[in-house]
Design a protein around this motif. Structure first.
Motif, short mmCIF file in Angstrom:
data_model
loop_
_atom_site.label_atom_id
_atom_site.label_comp_id
_atom_site.label_asym_id
_atom_site.label_seq_id
_atom_site.Cartn_x
_atom_site.Cartn_y
_atom_site.Cartn_z
N SER A 144 -53.34 10.57 5.00
CA SER A 144 -53.61 10.60 3.55
C SER A 144 -53.02 9.39 2.81
CB SER A 144 -53.04 11.88 2.95
OG SER A 144 -51.63 11.91 3.08
N VAL A 145 -52.25 8.55 3.49
CA VAL A 145 -51.57 7.45 2.80
C VAL A 145 -52.51 6.28 2.54
CG1 VAL A 145 -49.40 8.11 3.90
CG2 VAL A 145 -50.77 6.27 4.89
N LEU A 146 -52.08 5.40 1.66
CA LEU A 146 -52.84 4.19 1.36
C LEU A 146 -52.56 3.12 2.41
CD1 LEU A 146 -52.24 3.97 -2.50
CD2 LEU A 146 -54.25 4.89 -1.30
N VAL A 147 -53.48 2.17 2.48
CA VAL A 147 -53.34 1.09 3.45
C VAL A 147 -52.05 0.31 3.22
CG1 VAL A 147 -54.32 -1.11 4.22
CG2 VAL A 147 -55.82 0.86 3.84
N SER A 148 -51.63 0.16 1.98
CA SER A 148 -50.41 -0.59 1.68
C SER A 148 -49.20 0.01 2.39
CB SER A 148 -50.17 -0.62 0.17
OG SER A 148 -50.14 0.69 -0.36
N LYS A 149 -49.13 1.34 2.44
CA LYS A 149 -48.02 1.99 3.14
C LYS A 149 -48.16 1.80 4.65
CE LYS A 149 -45.39 6.26 3.46
NZ LYS A 149 -45.21 7.64 2.96
N ALA A 150 -49.38 1.85 5.15
CA ALA A 150 -49.61 1.63 6.58
C ALA A 150 -49.17 0.23 6.99
CB ALA A 150 -51.08 1.84 6.92
N LEU A 151 -49.40 -0.75 6.08
CA LEU A 151 -49.00 -2.12 6.35
C LEU A 151 -47.48 -2.25 6.44
CD1 LEU A 151 -51.46 -4.18 4.11
CD2 LEU A 151 -51.48 -3.96 6.60
N LEU A 152 -46.78 -1.54 5.59
CA LEU A 152 -45.32 -1.54 5.64
C LEU A 152 -44.82 -0.97 6.97
CD1 LEU A 152 -44.43 -0.39 2.00
CD2 LEU A 152 -44.17 -2.68 2.98
N GLU A 153 -45.47 0.09 7.43
CA GLU A 153 -45.10 0.71 8.70
C GLU A 153 -45.36 -0.26 9.87
OE1 GLU A 153 -43.86 4.11 11.14
OE2 GLU A 153 -43.46 3.31 9.14
N MET A 154 -46.51 -0.92 9.85
CA MET A 154 -46.85 -1.89 10.89
C MET A 154 -45.85 -3.03 10.92
SD MET A 154 -50.98 -2.11 10.37
CE MET A 154 -51.15 -3.59 11.36
N THR A 155 -45.50 -3.53 9.73
CA THR A 155 -44.56 -4.65 9.64
C THR A 155 -43.17 -4.25 10.13
OG1 THR A 155 -45.76 -5.52 7.73
CG2 THR A 155 -43.53 -6.35 8.09
N GLY A 156 -42.75 -3.05 9.75
CA GLY A 156 -41.42 -2.60 10.14
C GLY A 156 -41.27 -2.34 11.62
N LYS A 157 -42.31 -1.82 12.27
CA LYS A 157 -42.23 -1.48 13.70
C LYS A 157 -42.69 -2.62 14.60
CE LYS A 157 -40.75 2.56 12.55
NZ LYS A 157 -41.50 3.80 12.64
N LYS A 158 -43.32 -3.62 14.03
CA LYS A 158 -43.68 -4.86 14.73
C LYS A 158 -44.50 -4.63 16.01
CE LYS A 158 -39.48 -7.14 13.07
NZ LYS A 158 -38.22 -7.81 13.43
N MET A 159 -45.53 -3.78 15.90
CA MET A 159 -46.40 -3.56 17.05
C MET A 159 -47.85 -3.95 16.76
SD MET A 159 -45.14 -0.10 19.02
CE MET A 159 -46.23 -0.50 20.37
N GLY A 160 -48.10 -4.46 15.56
CA GLY A 160 -49.45 -4.91 15.23
C GLY A 160 -50.43 -3.78 14.99
N MET A 161 -49.92 -2.58 14.84
CA MET A 161 -50.79 -1.42 14.57
C MET A 161 -49.93 -0.25 14.15
SD MET A 161 -50.27 1.07 17.03
CE MET A 161 -49.15 1.10 18.41
N THR A 162 -50.57 0.82 13.71
CA THR A 162 -49.88 2.07 13.46
C THR A 162 -50.80 3.23 13.81
OG1 THR A 162 -48.70 3.45 11.85
CG2 THR A 162 -50.57 2.17 11.02
#
Length: 346
Positions: free
Chosen positions: A239-257
């Motif tokens: 249900s989250v926005l893409v902006s939050k998904a981008l933060l998760e991707m950046t923080g975990k450094k795997m190029g995806m979520t």
């Protein structure tokens, strides 16, 4: 020793030595090398005719062995014997090498009544081997001889004799063991592989005796051994926005979520590629739900498959990451190509 350089017709050089007047051009070196290879090829090709009843009996003795295979040989035959012992040991037939010279000075105690002895001698008359034969016979240990002389003492005293005779050595002097050692090595491989097949030896069995290096890693390492777990796994609610998904991707450094529902079941995956496609459509990352632009269905794997299989899946599907799930698609972990590289799989 004095020498002088002379030029061949094609411009290459050779040396003329005072002793023996050896004249060797580049073409001669190539011709000599080819002659060696061809001579040894002929020797090996003729071994096919020696796969007879004696070879089969040798296989049965080795298959019935309750102990270990003791391989012995002197000189160059000893080096070949050591390699044969190593090949047997790594393919499911416990084996080790015993130097025949050392055997008569104490190492013979390494041989038990449960063992089988495989002795290599091109002449069949190697003194160091013949010296220990009475003790081997007294122990009642089966003796397999691999020689180039069926009339030799070793061949006649053996329980089974495997003929590895060659017509000529590849050495032009006919002295250095070349074709004969190659023939013995190939026959040893024939024994090892025949035993491997007969015992039902598998890739997993092979991996257990080769845990080190890239081979062991490919055959033993599972996805569960290298995947990211728990807080290391990039994951957002659908249900989250893409902006939050981008933060998760950046923080975990795997190029995806991973994109999951309330029960942590995988609904899809959001990758760098999804982001690029979204930007091409001029969609706002602050106003678009990740569920509308994620990749679904996405490729998932189980945690108990081999890491090498995960690599094959990535290559076949041209993707860089995989989500790891249980039988109900609940998220367990994640891995990407960098993890496989670090683990030595790639």
């Amino acid at each position: 020793m004095k020498s002088s350089a002379i030029t061949c017709n094609n411009g290459s050089f050779f040396n003329v030595f005072d002793e023996g007047m050896s004249l060797v051009c580049d073409e001669d070196l190539q011709a000599l090398a080819i002659a060696v290879i061809q001579t040894e090829m002929k020797a090996v090709a003729k071994l096919a005719d020696r796969i007879d009843r004696q070879f089969v009996q040798a296989c049965h003795l080795l298959l019935d062995c309750k102990g270990r295979v003791v391989v012995t040989g002197m000189g160059k035959s000893g080096h070949i014997a050591g390699k044969i012992a190593a090949t047997l040991a790594s393919t499911g037939t416990p084996a080790f090498f015993v130097h025949p010279g050392e055997a008569s000075h104490g190492d013979l105690g390494m041989i038990t009544r449960q063992d089988v002895v495989l002795a290599l001698s091109n002449s069949g008359e190697t003194e160091e081997i013949l010296t220990i034969l009475p003790i081997i016979k007294r122990l009642g240990v089966p003796l397999i001889a691999m020689t180039g002389n069926a009339e030799s003492a070793l061949a006649k005293l053996a329980s089974v004799h495997i003929d590895v005779a060659v017509e000529q050595e590849a050495c032009p002097l006919g002295l250095a063991p070349t074709s004969s050692t190659t023939a013995a090595l190939v026959m040893g491989d024939a024994l090892a592989v025949s035993l491997l097949q007969s015992k039902g030896f598998t890739r997993d069995d092979f991996a257990l005796s080769h845990p080190g290096g890239s081979l062991g890693k490919r055959l033993l390492l599972q996805v569960s051994d290298i995947m990211h777990r728990d807080a290391e796994v990039p994951m957002v609610d659908d249900s989250v926005l893409v902006s939050k998904a981008l933060l998760e991707m950046t923080g975990k450094k795997m190029g995806m979520t991973a994109v999951v529902d309330e029960g942590r079941r995988v609904m899809g995956i959001f990758t760098d590629g999804d982001l690029r496609r979204m930007l091409e459509k001029n969609l706002d990352v602050h106003a678009t739900r990740v569920a509308t632009v994620m990749t679904r269905p996405c490729t998932v794997i189980a945690s108990d498959i081999l890491a090498a299989e995960a690599m094959q899946i990535m290559e076949a599907k041209k993707i860089n990451a995989l989500l790891v799930v249980d039988e109900n698609r609940h998220l367990l972990g994640a891995l990407n190509m960098h993890d496989l590289l670090r683990a030595g799989i790639v």
